[in-house]
Design an enzyme around this catalytic site. Structure first.
Site, short mmCIF file in Angstrom:
data_model
loop_
_atom_site.label_atom_id
_atom_site.label_comp_id
_atom_site.label_asym_id
_atom_site.label_seq_id
_atom_site.Cartn_x
_atom_site.Cartn_y
_atom_site.Cartn_z
N HIS A 152 -20.60 -23.87 -0.42
CA HIS A 152 -21.47 -22.91 -1.11
C HIS A 152 -22.31 -22.09 -0.13
O HIS A 152 -23.40 -21.64 -0.47
CB HIS A 152 -22.40 -23.61 -2.12
CG HIS A 152 -21.71 -24.62 -2.97
ND1 HIS A 152 -21.09 -24.31 -4.16
CD2 HIS A 152 -21.49 -25.95 -2.78
CE1 HIS A 152 -20.55 -25.40 -4.68
NE2 HIS A 152 -20.77 -26.40 -3.85
N SER A 163 -22.21 2.36 17.39
CA SER A 163 -22.60 3.30 16.35
C SER A 163 -22.95 4.62 17.01
O SER A 163 -23.49 4.65 18.12
CB SER A 163 -23.80 2.74 15.59
OG SER A 163 -24.51 3.80 14.99
N LYS A 222 -26.04 -1.20 18.45
CA LYS A 222 -25.01 -1.84 17.63
C LYS A 222 -23.73 -2.17 18.37
O LYS A 222 -23.29 -1.42 19.23
CB LYS A 222 -24.64 -0.90 16.47
CG LYS A 222 -25.80 -0.63 15.55
CD LYS A 222 -25.89 -1.65 14.46
CE LYS A 222 -25.05 -1.18 13.30
NZ LYS A 222 -25.13 -2.15 12.22
N GLU A 256 -13.29 -6.38 10.42
CA GLU A 256 -13.64 -5.69 9.16
C GLU A 256 -12.47 -4.89 8.62
O GLU A 256 -12.17 -4.91 7.42
CB GLU A 256 -14.83 -4.74 9.39
CG GLU A 256 -16.14 -5.49 9.57
CD GLU A 256 -17.29 -4.54 9.89
OE1 GLU A 256 -17.35 -3.45 9.32
OE2 GLU A 256 -18.13 -4.91 10.74
N TYR A 311 21.65 -0.68 -10.39
CA TYR A 311 20.82 0.16 -9.53
C TYR A 311 20.22 1.32 -10.32
O TYR A 311 20.89 1.95 -11.14
CB TYR A 311 21.65 0.73 -8.37
CG TYR A 311 20.82 1.64 -7.48
CD1 TYR A 311 20.09 1.13 -6.42
CD2 TYR A 311 20.74 3.01 -7.75
CE1 TYR A 311 19.30 1.96 -5.63
CE2 TYR A 311 19.95 3.84 -6.96
CZ TYR A 311 19.24 3.31 -5.91
OH TYR A 311 18.45 4.13 -5.14
N GLN A 335 14.42 3.30 -4.93
CA GLN A 335 14.08 4.00 -3.69
C GLN A 335 12.59 3.85 -3.37
O GLN A 335 12.19 3.96 -2.21
CB GLN A 335 14.45 5.48 -3.81
CG GLN A 335 14.23 6.27 -2.55
CD GLN A 335 14.91 7.63 -2.62
OE1 GLN A 335 16.12 7.72 -2.59
NE2 GLN A 335 14.12 8.67 -2.76
N LYS A 380 10.69 1.05 -0.64
CA LYS A 380 10.63 0.98 0.83
C LYS A 380 9.26 1.20 1.45
O LYS A 380 8.83 0.43 2.31
CB LYS A 380 11.62 1.98 1.42
CG LYS A 380 13.04 1.50 1.28
CD LYS A 380 14.03 2.55 1.68
CE LYS A 380 15.29 2.41 0.87
NZ LYS A 380 15.10 2.47 -0.60
N1 ARG Z 1 18.07 6.50 -0.96
C1 ARG Z 1 18.55 5.57 -1.93
C2 ARG Z 1 17.56 4.40 -2.00
O1 ARG Z 1 16.70 4.33 -1.20
C3 ARG Z 1 19.88 5.06 -1.54
C4 ARG Z 1 20.75 4.67 -2.69
C5 ARG Z 1 21.04 5.83 -3.53
N2 ARG Z 1 22.01 5.57 -4.50
C6 ARG Z 1 22.20 6.42 -5.51
N3 ARG Z 1 23.13 6.15 -6.34
N4 ARG Z 1 21.44 7.46 -5.68
O2 ARG Z 1 17.64 3.56 -2.84
#
Ligand code: ARG
Length: 465
Positions: A163, A284, A290, A297, A324, A329, A332
């Site tokens: 605490h 600072s 400082k 931080e 898919y 996309q 990433k």
């Molecule tokens: N640039 C796409 C991604 O990052 C690659 C795959 C694209 N595939 C498609 N059928 N458009 O996922």
């Protein structure tokens, strides 16, 4: 017309009657961020091509041309000469287009039995596997730095808090090794996550698999994957492995953030337990006195973005039907940023923790305030036959008296202590010292210097292997 791919920008142009607007092009392109996977894209393509040749779909001459072309492309990329174009949407199409420019028809045969859907999933896994290996190594280095410091600070005593109130004395080495435990679990988690990252999607093609007799196991072996993904629909759409990584990354950053919070507190002049090397601090622009612990931080602050990426990925996936979808996309940038943040943070912390300067006197002075050895007095009475709850009550009275007199338990005379309980003898003063208190806790997991030295050595031995 049949030569369209070589001439026109988009891979699928024949079907379309009007081009996309510049904004839509920018909106849908990923090449600005996915080009960092180029090396892995090429690695995956080479393994695929080599397998196509092994089953007679590519001629030996085509394979050689592809290998040479890719070699050249990799050099162009490494030397910063490769011309990335958002007209070609992503890393995959940019590289493929260049390959066709360089080697002609052999380049156009590479994409046989493959789709960008299984290609991108493969690239991410190869890229992430590499990042995981780097992060595991950095976690090992950080544990080593903490263990070295713990070995030096095995006898340094500071107050342990619950605490944020002084609770019991602990050794600074023990405190540091608590973080070594956390980072050890983080490394285990990453190693476990790696097992599920390390599976091959190629062969799933767009979603349904392919009519070519691909040798997926061969590609998996070439790329160092432990297994192949066992369902084509899942293979192209699964991003669990990225979520798992972000989750492990969020835990790493949470641990870094907790440690940072302590470093910041310890560095406050009010507390003054440690100094960080100047290269991790800034001054600072207005207040000359400082020295701010900017690095811890900022690390505490950066934890937020990694948490955000975890939630971002979970949310990205939750509404997607098989298989898919272009949504993917969006996996990433967050994943890349999570890995970058972990990598940079750990790299800096390895260096920073190796150079922590400890003010043992300030720690000791703090431990002497706040009746840190009260539990030891209670335990002493228990050893003399008093039930723990009664002992607790007796010590509470003693603490209250000390508070009124503004002194510590160890400042009371034997007679004064005996007034609380006659079983108290003069061996009590050993018990009430900070050193006696920590030394008594020498069991596995305890704070005693002998134990800290053994644990620190165990970690150092592990990392030496
Ligand atoms: N640039 C796409 C991604 O990052 C690659 C795959 C694209 N595939 C498609 N059928 N458009 O996922």
């Amino acid at each position: 017309m049949h030569n369209q791919f070589a001439n026109k920008a988009q891979a699928w142009s024949a079907r379309f009657s009007e081009p996309v607007s510049d904004l839509v092009k920018r909106y849908t392109a990923s090449v600005n961020f996915d080009q960092r996977m180029a090396r892995f894209d090429i690695q995956g393509s080479l393994a695929h091509a080599e397998m196509l040749a092994s089953i007679g779909i590519l001629s030996a001459a085509d394979l050689t041309a592809i290998q040479k072309g890719m070699d050249r492309i990799l050099t162009e990329i490494d030397e910063g000469r490769f011309e990335w174009s958002i007209d070609l949407e992503d890393v995959h199409l940019n590289i493929e287009k260049r390959l066709v420019e360089l080697i002609g028809d052999a380049g156009k045969r590479l994409h046989t039995g493959r789709s960008r859907n299984d290609q991108v999933a493969t690239d991410i896994r190869l890229w992430l596997r590499n990042e995981i290996d780097i992060a595991i190594d950095l976690l090992g280095q950080l544990r080593t730095a903490l263990a070295r410091l713990a070995l030096e600070q095995a006898e340094t005593i500071l107050p342990g808090f619950t605490h944020l109130q002084v609770a019991q004395p602990v050794t600074f080495g023990h405190h540091l090794l608590a973080y070594a435990e956390m980072f050890g679990r983080d490394a285990e988690r990453l190693a476990d996550c790696r097992r599920r990252v390390n599976r091959l999607p190629l062969g799933a093609a767009a979603l349904a698999g392919t009519s070519y007799p691909l040798d997926r196991e061969r590609v998996a072996r070439t790329l160092g994957f432990d297994e192949v993904c066992r369902n084509s629909l899942d293979a192209v759409s699964d991003r669990d492995f990225a979520i798992e990584f972000c989750s492990a990354a969020a835990l790493i950053m949470m641990h870094i953030s907790r440690m940072s919070e302590e470093l910041i507190l310890w560095m406050s002049p009010r507390i003054g337990f440690i100094q960080l090397a100047d290269r991790f601090c800034t001054g600072s622009s207005i207040m000359p006195q400082k020295k701010n612990p900017d690095v811890p931080e900022l690390a505490r602050g950066k934890t937020g973005r990694v948490n955000g990426h975890l939630i971002g990925l979970l949310t990205l996936m939750k509404g997607q039907p098989l298989a898919y979808n272009k949504d993917n996309q969006e996996d990433k940038e967050g994943l890349f940023d999570a890995a970058d943040t972990v990598r940079d943070t750990l790299t800096i912390f390895v260096d920073m923790m190796s150079g922590v300067k400890v003010n043992a006197q300030a720690m000791r002075a703090a431990a002497l305030q706040g009746f840190a050895t009260a539990t030891d007095l209670a335990d002493y009475l228990v050893k003399k036959g008093i039930p723990f709850r009664d002992a607790h009550e007796i010590v509470a009275h003693a603490v209250r008296t000390c508070e009124q007199r503004q002194c510590d338990l160890a400042d009371l005379s034997l007679q004064e202590l005996q007034a609380f309980n006659p079983l108290i003898q003069d061996d009590i003063f050993q018990v009430l010292t900070l050193e006696g208190s920590v030394a008594a806790r020498s069991h596995t997991g305890g704070t005693a210097p002998v134990r800290v030295r053994a644990e620190a050595q165990r970690i150092l031995d592990q990392s030496a292997q």
